[in-house]
Structure formats: C-alpha cells, structure tokens
Design a protein around this motif. Structure first.
Motif, PDB file in Angstrom:
ATOM      1  N   ASP A 132     -26.757   9.013  28.213  1.00  0.00           N
ATOM      2  CA  ASP A 132     -26.124   7.696  28.093  1.00  0.00           C
ATOM      3  C   ASP A 132     -27.143   6.590  27.858  1.00  0.00           C
ATOM      4  O   ASP A 132     -26.789   5.500  27.398  1.00  0.00           O
ATOM      5  N   GLN A 165     -29.154   6.234  25.662  1.00  0.00           N
ATOM      6  CA  GLN A 165     -29.275   5.892  24.242  1.00  0.00           C
ATOM      7  C   GLN A 165     -28.507   4.629  23.885  1.00  0.00           C
ATOM      8  O   GLN A 165     -28.787   3.989  22.870  1.00  0.00           O
ATOM      9  N   ARG A 166     -27.533   4.257  24.719  1.00  0.00           N
ATOM     10  CA  ARG A 166     -26.737   3.044  24.467  1.00  0.00           C
ATOM     11  C   ARG A 166     -27.529   1.776  24.724  1.00  0.00           C
ATOM     12  O   ARG A 166     -27.137   0.689  24.294  1.00  0.00           O
ATOM     13  N   ASP A 196     -30.260  -1.261  24.955  1.00  0.00           N
ATOM     14  CA  ASP A 196     -31.236  -1.992  24.152  1.00  0.00           C
ATOM     15  C   ASP A 196     -32.565  -2.128  24.894  1.00  0.00           C
ATOM     16  O   ASP A 196     -33.617  -2.280  24.263  1.00  0.00           O
TER      17      ASP A 196
END
Length: 410
Positions: free
Chosen positions: A42, A44-45, A47
């Motif tokens: 998760d 990877q979501r 910033d």
C-alpha cells in the motif's frame, strides 16, 4: 492544503482503542487520516513516506484546563498592557504545540484573548493548537481567581444573566462558573465555601441550558461539587474534596471530572519533585509560601478522591491548571502517580479530553476520518508516560510542526 498523500510507516500505534501497541501504516491527506493499512504494498500510494521504525505514534495530547495568558497566581497580570498578555498567550500556545499538546481548552482568560487566538489559529494563517474557549472566569464579589485579572465579579441573578450573555455574544464555546474557593487565594477564599447563592446558580445553569451552552464548573469543596453535578455541569474542575458521596454522584452523572492534580502536587515545592524535569519546573515556577502550604495540605485528599473516582468509573479528562507549555506533560504523569495505568492516562489526555470538547468524532484517536494530530515518540509511553517528553515529531492536522522554529506561516 496539499492533496499529497503522506504515510507514517513502521511505527507502533498507541491510542485509547487498544491497551497494547499495534502496527499499521497511517495515511494522511488534506489534514486527515484517510486510511490505516497493514500491507507494505500500500505504500506505493504515498507521495512521501515517514519511516518511523523504532518509534511510537500517539494522538496529540490535550490540556483541557489552561489559562493561556499565564498561570495561577499571576503577579504581573494587573501591571501589564492587554497587548502584552495577548502576545504572550499566542506564544504560549505555540510552545505547547511544539511539545505535542495539540489542543487546549481555555477556562478563564481576560477580554476574550482566547477567542481571538482560537479564531486566528482556525483561519489557517498560522499553525497553532485548537482552542476551546470560555472567555472570562465568572465569580462573585469576594470570589476566587481575583489576582489573575481574568475573573469577573458578579452578584445577583440579573448580573449573572447579563454577564453570561456577554460571553455568548463574544463567541465562547463554554461558560466557566466559579462555585467554590480554591487552593490559591486570600484568606477568605476558602476551598470548602460555596460562593454563589442558590438563586444565582440556578439562574446561571438555567440560562446556559436554554441557550445550549455547557458549563465548566470550578468546584473544590463538597457542597459545590454536589451542586455542580446536580445542576448538570458538563465538567467538574478540581474536585479537591471528593468523598464517597461525591464520587457516587459523579459516577452516576454525565459530568466529566478534570482533576488538575498538578495544581496541588506541583505547587508543593522542590522537595516533592520526583525527577529532574519536575525539579526544574518547580524551581522555575516559585510560589508564595502561603499557597505552597495550602497545596501541601490539599494534595493528599485530592489524590485520594481521584483514586476513588478511577475505581468508580468516573469519566476523567486531562487538565493541568499550570502555566503553558508543560502542563499536560506534568498532568499525564501525575495521573499515573496518583493511580491510573499509563493507558488510562493516555486515554484521559486524548479521547476523553476530545469528548469533553465535544469533538471526539474528529480527534482523540488514530482512525480514518479524524484529523491527523499525531505525536511521534522515541520511547514507549505505555512503559513510562514520561516518554511523552522524548519527542521525535509532531503533526497538527497533517502539517509537520517545526519544533525549533519561530511561528510558521503558510
């Protein structure tokens, strides 16, 4: 506010929802927690990622009994300009935020300084704690808190009604009523004595009920405690003389207890300090000898009543009644010294205090949908609540608080 997603990962989450630390990735966007996930994929979501390996993550702390301009007694209050006190109040609030105290309830401040700073912080022009306000401390002639310059002396039903309506007109969140004497004050300001007459109290509580304002009741003596609860006070402040009858009444009511243990215990002088932090605080905050002796006399009964309240299941929140910025740190530790577990004290200083301010749907725990008021610690506060002083980072509504800076505009 940026729509970027920030994630706090690898930290151990501690809040009122679980007495044990738990793992989880905290996702923050636009000032709120949007998700807590347990999958590394998760991330990877995000910033931006804050890797908090070895750290402990809690909600921001609360102090729901403060006087942001100064403390008690305020020897300088009648000698300074209003502008000086106003500026100092804002600085005090900012310094508290840098210590992880992200929300304050102000229970007596002159000329609506608290309302002004609440509105300024809420405007977003400058980063500061959330403030929940009472305006003036309403007492009687020959009442309590008179040296502070934050008290209004009123007498008679008509004056009570007028002054309470003035607080409402100026935008306060709660109404602060003085029912009894306290630890600090002139010889005639005696803790067991109740100051307002019954008709004055009834008029004050009836008006607040009619207009939908909850009452913050200063009550130290037994008679005042019983009247505060019976009249429907939202919070009982101090409760120095809680006995079995008072505790039973309080436990059966909807009234929260804000014990302010530090007011008695931390004002006894350096010989009562248990660690270097407390010793330095007492040295930096000397107190008149008469008040010190009164604090010593009151502390034992104060702690005993607090322990009885814990055992009876009374709803207890964290309020210090000490000068900012350190009050909440001292009070949460004092709650443990006087009988709470570390988890109970953390709950009192987060979720229960948010409940006191009627915003537990927005603050107080680390859950999706709530504001990202977050404290990151280097050591586990469940092992020692003094670890709240071992601070790593503070987030206020998702903004990283610059801990060593001057006020930050954005």
């Amino acid at each position: 506010m940026s729509n970027e997603i920030h994630v706090l990962t690898n930290g151990q989450i501690i809040d009122a929802l679980d007495p044990e630390p738990r793992s989880g990735n905290i996702f923050v966007q636009s000032g709120r927690i949007i998700d807590i996930s347990f999958q590394e994929s998760d991330l990877q979501r995000a910033d931006y990622i804050f890797d908090l390996k070895g750290k402990y993550v809690t909600p921001g702390l609360w102090d729901v009994h403060t006087h942001i301009g100064k403390g008690i007694p305020d020897h300088e209050a009648k000698e300074e300009m209003l502008s000086q006190r106003t500026i100092r109040a804002g600085i005090n609030c900012r310094e508290a935020l840098k210590l992880g105290i992200t929300s304050l309830r102000v229970v007596g401040e002159k000329e609506f300084i608290d309302v002004a700073w609440r509105n300024f912080f809420n405007s977003g022009a400058i980063l500061g704690p959330d403030l929940y306000t009472c305006g003036w401390f309403i007492t009687t002639t020959a009442g309590h808190f008179l040296k502070s310059s934050c008290a209004l002396e009123v007498d008679g039903v008509t004056e009570y009604r007028r002054v309470i309506r003035e607080q409402m007109k100026h935008g306060v969140d709660f109404i602060k009523l003085n029912l009894t004497g306290g630890v600090m004050g002139p010889s005639w300001d005696k803790m067991p004595n109740t100051f307002p007459m019954d008709d004055e109290m009834k008029a004050a509580f009836d008006l607040c009920s009619q207009r939908g304002f909850k009452v913050v009741a200063h009550a130290g003596g037994k008679d005042g405690i019983i009247k505060a609860v019976n009249y429907g006070a939202h919070t009982l402040e101090h409760g120095y003389m809680l006995d079995d009858e008072c505790v039973e009444l309080l436990a059966a009511s909807n009234t929260f207890f804000v014990p302010t243990l530090s007011l008695t215990h931390m004002n006894r002088g350096t010989t009562y300090a248990d660690n270097d932090f407390e010793h330095k605080w007492t040295e930096a905050n000397p107190i008149d000898e008469e008040y010190r002796l009164r604090a010593i006399d009151a502390a034992g009964g104060h702690a005993e009543g607090f322990r009885k309240a814990i055992e009876a299941g009374v709803k207890i929140a964290c309020g210090s009644d000490l000068d900012l910025p350190f009050g909440a740190l001292l009070e949460v530790a004092m709650m443990v010294k006087c009988g709470m577990t570390a988890h109970q004290a953390i709950t009192a200083a987060t979720l229960t205090s948010a409940e006191v301010c009627l915003v537990d749907d927005q603050y107080g725990t680390l859950e999706p949908g709530k504001y990202a008021d977050i404290v990151v610690l280097n050591a586990n506060p469940l092992e020692d609540v003094n670890n709240f002083r071992d601070l790593n980072m503070v987030f206020k509504k998702g903004h990283l608080v610059p801990l060593e800076s001057q006020p930050v505009f954005f």
